[in-house]
Structures are given as C-alpha cells and as structure tokens.
Write a protein that holds these residues in place. Sequence first.
Motif, PDB file in Angstrom:
ATOM      1  N   ARG A  12      -3.243   7.688  -3.550  1.00 31.11           N
ATOM      2  CA  ARG A  12      -2.677   6.837  -4.603  1.00 31.11           C
ATOM      3  C   ARG A  12      -1.446   5.870  -4.333  1.00 31.11           C
ATOM      4  O   ARG A  12      -1.210   4.894  -5.079  1.00 31.11           O
ATOM      5  CB  ARG A  12      -2.278   8.031  -5.497  1.00 31.11           C
ATOM      6  CG  ARG A  12      -3.219   8.838  -6.318  1.00 31.11           C
ATOM      7  CD  ARG A  12      -2.566   9.729  -7.143  1.00 31.11           C
ATOM      8  NE  ARG A  12      -3.673  10.918  -7.676  1.00 31.11           N
ATOM      9  CZ  ARG A  12      -3.629  12.137  -7.816  1.00 31.11           C
ATOM     10  NH1 ARG A  12      -2.108  12.855  -7.421  1.00 31.11           N
ATOM     11  NH2 ARG A  12      -4.322  12.881  -8.134  1.00 31.11           N
ATOM     12  N   CYS A  15      -3.127   2.999  -2.901  1.00 36.44           N
ATOM     13  CA  CYS A  15      -3.641   1.990  -4.096  1.00 36.44           C
ATOM     14  C   CYS A  15      -2.515   1.386  -4.640  1.00 36.44           C
ATOM     15  O   CYS A  15      -2.678   0.232  -5.146  1.00 36.44           O
ATOM     16  CB  CYS A  15      -4.229   3.002  -4.939  1.00 36.44           C
ATOM     17  SG  CYS A  15      -5.456   2.106  -6.249  1.00 36.44           S
ATOM     18  N   SER A  18      -1.471  -1.414  -2.364  1.00 34.33           N
ATOM     19  CA  SER A  18      -2.344  -2.624  -2.642  1.00 34.33           C
ATOM     20  C   SER A  18      -2.229  -3.523  -3.860  1.00 34.33           C
ATOM     21  O   SER A  18      -2.297  -4.705  -3.718  1.00 34.33           O
ATOM     22  CB  SER A  18      -3.634  -1.841  -2.393  1.00 34.33           C
ATOM     23  OG  SER A  18      -4.807  -2.925  -2.851  1.00 34.33           O
ATOM     24  N   LEU A  67     -10.500   5.675  -5.714  1.00 39.49           N
ATOM     25  CA  LEU A  67      -9.120   4.885  -5.100  1.00 39.49           C
ATOM     26  C   LEU A  67      -9.403   3.819  -3.819  1.00 39.49           C
ATOM     27  O   LEU A  67      -8.921   3.130  -3.835  1.00 39.49           O
ATOM     28  CB  LEU A  67      -8.271   6.050  -4.474  1.00 39.49           C
ATOM     29  CG  LEU A  67      -7.251   6.816  -5.390  1.00 39.49           C
ATOM     30  CD1 LEU A  67      -6.701   8.158  -4.998  1.00 39.49           C
ATOM     31  CD2 LEU A  67      -6.471   5.787  -6.256  1.00 39.49           C
ATOM     32  N   THR A  70     -11.226   1.068  -5.353  1.00 38.61           N
ATOM     33  CA  THR A  70      -9.894   0.071  -5.755  1.00 38.61           C
ATOM     34  C   THR A  70      -9.061  -0.557  -5.059  1.00 38.61           C
ATOM     35  O   THR A  70      -8.880  -1.746  -5.075  1.00 38.61           O
ATOM     36  CB  THR A  70      -9.181   0.892  -6.712  1.00 38.61           C
ATOM     37  OG1 THR A  70      -9.827   1.826  -7.783  1.00 38.61           O
ATOM     38  CG2 THR A  70      -7.964   0.037  -7.457  1.00 38.61           C
ATOM     39  N   ILE A  71      -8.704   0.080  -3.852  1.00 40.49           N
ATOM     40  CA  ILE A  71      -8.266  -0.540  -2.790  1.00 40.49           C
ATOM     41  C   ILE A  71      -8.912  -1.806  -2.279  1.00 40.49           C
ATOM     42  O   ILE A  71      -8.120  -2.866  -2.013  1.00 40.49           O
ATOM     43  CB  ILE A  71      -7.903   0.564  -1.731  1.00 40.49           C
ATOM     44  CG1 ILE A  71      -6.736   1.541  -2.250  1.00 40.49           C
ATOM     45  CG2 ILE A  71      -7.269  -0.357  -0.451  1.00 40.49           C
ATOM     46  CD1 ILE A  71      -6.383   2.768  -1.518  1.00 40.49           C
TER      47      ILE A  71
END
Length: 126
Positions: A12, A15, A18, A67, A70-71
């Motif tokens: 998290r 992320c 990022s 995650l 998303t990253i």
Amino acid sequence: MTNVSSVIDHYRALCELSWRMLRLAQADSWDELIDCEAEYVLELARIRERDRAQVLSDRDRLEKRALLETILTQDRETRQLLDARRDALSHLIGSSRRQQALGKAYHAGRGSIASRLRSIPPEERM
C-alpha cells in the motif's frame, strides 16, 4: 498475521509513493520526483525482504495483485511523462546547439565581411 498485513501495508505504501510520483510528474516537479523515487526504492527493498518469507492468504494475494496492477499502471503513466520531458529537453538542447552554431557562423562571417570592407575604400563599397 501481523507480518502478513505488514507486507500488504508495504505494498500500500509503495502504491501511495507510485501515485505521488505520478502527480509530481504531472506537475513538472522533477526535483521532488527524484526525491520521491528514492523513497520508492527504499520501500521496494523493504517489500523484497518481507515478501520472500511470507505466505499470503487468498484475500491478501488478491489485494497484492490489485496493488501491483495499480502500481504498474501508475508507473507506465509516469514513464510516459518522463519520456515526453526527455524529448522536450532534447529538443531544447538541439535548438540551443543550432543557435550557438548560427551565432558562431554569424560572428565568423561578420568578422570576415568587416575585414574585407575595411580593406575597400568607402567610395568603392557601393
């Protein structure tokens, strides 16, 4: 279970870093982006240490996967902005070099014309 949630907490945090890097790139905050990238690399090292030894539950694996997706998306967008910035800087450098070359050519030519004009009497210059 604390260690497992710790691994997910680190993902998290990665992320979030990022996301911050993407926002900084969008804002043309390049120096801050570099600082944030250093934090990102440190967080990534922490994850590597913890992730090897951990066995994740199905729910945690799904969250980790989300995650990571998303990253990766944020990373791709950040890289596109960095590529655009690199191209813009390359263009500026190329323009600057052309201007310098033109300036040198102008000054070199100007000197030779001026010296030629000095050797010709003013009444013969027309």
